[in-house]
Enzyme design. Structure first.
Site, short mmCIF file in Angstrom:
data_model
loop_
_atom_site.label_atom_id
_atom_site.label_comp_id
_atom_site.label_asym_id
_atom_site.label_seq_id
_atom_site.Cartn_x
_atom_site.Cartn_y
_atom_site.Cartn_z
N ALA B 240 56.44 0.11 31.72
CA ALA B 240 57.15 -0.90 30.93
C ALA B 240 58.40 -0.32 30.27
CB ALA B 240 56.21 -1.47 29.88
N HIS B 241 59.14 -1.17 29.59
CA HIS B 241 60.39 -0.76 28.96
C HIS B 241 60.18 0.31 27.90
CE1 HIS B 241 60.10 -4.73 26.40
NE2 HIS B 241 58.97 -4.11 26.47
N ASN B 242 61.11 1.27 27.90
CA ASN B 242 61.15 2.32 26.87
C ASN B 242 59.99 3.30 26.92
OD1 ASN B 242 62.68 -0.23 25.41
ND2 ASN B 242 63.63 1.75 25.01
#
Lengths: 347, 347, 347
Positions: B240-242
């Protein structure tokens, strides 16, 4: 195209109960049925919808007994779901017009292309690839060097098949599935960085196999990752290097099978199951959804579930008790107190 | 191409035991070995196959002691699996002929293309993209505007890399993996409809990373989703993001890691593990397959399993007892009766 | 492009605390903030970073009380995350230059193409397909015969949409997602080989739906698989035939939903959840990550977790005790001894 109840009953070897001349032109689900459509009743959970359906015709089991009068015309058959499949197969042939090699396909001159194939736009066929007759390769498919595709097989848009993999006859592979990506194998010579083990084997898929969309089937380190005849796989499934799946086994979506594991024939593996590497699963074993398999199961036809998996009945019994664990803990504390008190009072 | 046992032993710095002049031309698994092939014995589970293999040569550990005579010629090496990798790397270089930019590729005129690259048919390279030397971009790959691909990296067919993502040198990304799709971020201003949070970050992948097929690695909301040097990922993995994954960590197939979680170096994350968002996993942590991680684990090198995850030994002990829960429940009922009877008899 | 704190506060209807004239040109995470960037503080876990951030401006909640002085300029707003989204939306419009039908796209002459669309290289649009205005179809997308794409919808690179599926307006579908692959349906007429049930339905996606990368959404056997308005789906999700997902429901990555199950409105389904077929999930139900759902949940807004799923509080309580099972077992053995001894001593 319209068919009468009589025509359909004749085709399915069924018995009409109602208006033999009523016509239908398409299909519907029983809970959404509209006039001019044919529906079917296979799962008893849906029986309640039969009494209010607006479908003109409904396929039911030979021995079905309605509890109240039914306005739809019934056609009684041995197996409504199977009869439906027959009917759909007759009616639905959606891609018949897709034929010929598109001028925007890229086909290596050393490739062999059979008769009556379809190769869609932006598909690539590599060196010495062999495409059997009646194969349908949809757009944006990648068929790498040395790949073989058996007669009548369908590769839907976006499928990628890497070097030297072999696909049998009459297979169906759905969109964006990848066959023959490298197996996941590394060595750590110094204990930190990993070196890749080249994966020089292939994937071998026998006839009549269907594979869903977005699956990943890795090539063997050496030898072949094998799917035997008649295997049916749903979507988003991971098959690692050197796995072998026996004939007619069913694998539901999001299952992951680790390297070198052998699955028997006629197995049914539920959704999201994970199976560790180097294991043996006997013929006919049924694995409940989300199970985690960390040892071999060698008894044919066994039904198992859980992480780690145990017999399905044991899993179900223990699962019921799982939510009572707080009560169990309290009971034990109470028992300890009671015994302590007894001891004291006995002193 | 054929090699003698003596030649292979020289190349691998090993010791021949048997016929120094015997020749092999390909590789086989030990349980399927045929004459003219070389195989290896690394996992002791496979020792039994050594005694009957038809492989001409088998790589074994330096100190391996056969229990009965072996007909194959042995080559003794420090690490048979690693030696095999070396051997395979020498032998297998399947895509060397793929070179040059195909005339059916679409490359923006502002893109920079290094020397000796391959860009296959139907691949797209966008504005201001930079492709390093010796990069191989297979057919049907998408390299969006502003993407950078480091030297020697391979992007297999169907890979999609979205705007401004940066891929290091000597990476391998397998078929149909998506890098830089939007992170999953929404706000609910009114409590019902969701508004999208634009995801303006990117994905940053360092050198020597390998990513399997059909993976999804989302771009950061802001900043970068990061895979550090030497990370190895299997198929069908969700990042997922980050998220940030530390150096040389191994992620097995179908793992999902939620937003902003940081994984340390040298971790091993088993298949189908799920990790919640905003957590920290220390260096060297090992997570058993199918675990669910809902809190940070800050102790280096810890081994954990379960949902929610606990120490692996605790998980294993408790798992054994899980299937005895019905018996435990009965024992408690019996104890309650016994105490009740004791009390009564004590009255 | 630079903005002052005053300009941003005006746009967001916020209040500046600090230097109204300070300028920012890009965004950063609070823990990585650098001069010239704007950041935000939404999750209290990140408050500690506020005191040392080098971001020039930070969006905070209207009622936020710093514990020590903050060097960054603050802008106080009702909802920092939502304000960020607004800001990003204003700033980030990365694909505005992608317009027009690429000469390397393949578009059937019977297809209808709206105004101001983008159709990228190597994309295919089939017979009688209808593409609404302002649609963006990235490269290597497959839009099959009879497909409809509503106004303003974006299909990222590698998306495949099969025959007769209908996508609403303002949807976003990320890379390599497959919509309309066949549902997984077979009959076994003889108890061994499987015959395929043709899947003649479609997928119907309403407006404002976002679907992540590498998802698989199967077509209905008959009728439609339906995603209602505002559904948001993450990556690598499996939606089987005839499933229906209610309005504004959120589905996190790697979830699998089996055939004919109906999910209500405003549900939140955690990562890696599996849901069996033919079930009903009520509006607003929240399902914890990795849960396995094997029965219908009909109470609105219930929160559940586990395999099989139970109320989330029960799951959490029992999970805590799970790791104490060895102790529980020992306690019972001790109790049995104690009672036995008591009995003996009572004799």
């Amino acid at each position: 195209m319209k068919f009468t109840a009589a025509q359909i009953a004749f085709f399915l070897n069924g018995i009409v109960e109602g208006d033999e001349k009523i016509e239908v032109s398409s299909l519907s689900k029983i809970e959404e049925g509209s006039p001019g459509t044919i529906s079917f009743l296979a799962n008893p959970k849906y029986t309640k919808y039969l009494y209010n359906t607006h479908a003109s015709i409904v396929l039911v089991k030979k021995d079905f007994l309605p509890e109240v009068p039914v306005s739809a015309t019934l056609i009684r058959v041995d197996n409504p779901y199977e009869s439906l499949a027959k009917l759909l197969k007759m009616v639905e042939q959606p891609y018949q017009h897709k034929l010929g090699v598109d001028k925007l396909a890229s086909i290596d001159e050393s490739a062999t292309i059979g008769k009556d194939v379809y190769v869609g736009s932006f598909s690539f066929v590599g060196r010495n690839a062999r495409i059997g007759k009646n194969v349908k390769i949809f757009p944006q498919v990648y068929v790498d060097d040395g790949v073989e595709i058996g007669e009548g097989t369908v590769l839907y848009a976006g499928v990628k098949i890497f070097r030297n993999c072999i696909i049998g006859a009459n297979c169906i592979i759905h969109g964006n599935t990848v066959i023959g990506s490298d197996g996941f194998g590394f060595v750590q010579p110094t204990g930190t960085n990993y070196n890749k083990i080249p994966q020089v084997g292939n994937v071998l898929i026998e006839d009549d196999v269907e594979i869903g969309s977005n699956c990943s089937i890795d090539r063997a380190t050496m030898g072949s990752t094998i799917l035997r005849r008649g295997v049916k796989m749903d979507n988003l499934i991971q098959i690692a290097h050197n796995v072998e799946i026996g004939e007619n086994s069913i694998i539901v979506s999001q299952v992951g099978i680790s390297g070198s594991t052998k699955i028997g024939k006629n197995c049914v593996i539920g959704g999201q199951v994970g199976i560790a590497g180097h294991l043996q699963i006997a013929d006919g074993v049924k694995i409940g959804a989300q199970s985690g398999i960390n040892r071999s199961f060698t008894q044919e036809g066994e039904a198992i579930q859980g992480t780690p998996a145990i017999r399905i009945r044991d899993f179900q019994r223990s699962s019921v008790i799982f939510k009572k664990l707080p009560q169990i803990q309290q009971d034990i504390i109470q028992l300890q107190k009671d015994i302590h008190n007894n001891n004291n009072s006995a002193d």
